[in-house]
Design an enzyme around this catalytic site. Sequence first.
Site: not given
Ligand code: NI
Length: 193
Positions: A114, A157-158, A161
């Site tokens: 990341c 993954h995004e 966030h």
């Molecule tokens: Ni990330």
Amino acid sequence: MITMNDVIREGHPTLRLTAEALSFPLDSKTAKLAEDLLEFLKNSQDPETAEEYDLRPGVGIAAPQVDRSIRLIAVHVPSSDEESEEPEFSSVLVNPKILSHSVQQTCLSDGEGCLSVDREVPGIVPRHKRITVEYYDLEGNKQKKRLRDFPAIVVQHEIDHLNGVMFYDRIDEDNPLALPDGIDVLGAAPSEE
Ligand code: NI
């Protein structure tokens, strides 16, 4: 342009917030940010530009990573076919939402990275192998996209966030390298998210 100096790192409280949904039309500041995030990814994957500006290669970035707590992500996943100039998936996704996903899980054999994490965190990060994601493009048109394997992992993954979740939250603390039953393991990641 966005550089690594604009990217906040783990420990920054914004990374743990639930980001706010956007409404359309986007204000000019947000539209510009979206373009800049996608540009950052392209720059980071260009060896000369990356070296000149000291960019870590990335395939995805979320607005909270530049301290804007809004539901906007950019992904730029190069083609798995090295001959091809066309990226596999390159887009800004506003208010992205996973509509459905496979029961089958997948993960990257080397774990995930990341841009907001300046250390290696070994461990298996289980993800859905296939997802259908709904999102809005910059003009406010609703889009739907089916993704599998690496691009699906990047988008998950995004989206994490946007919900204050870091990839290592999904690693089994007691047994970080254990593979869950039936998980499909993908080869090395081309770059970080
Ligand atoms: Ni990330």
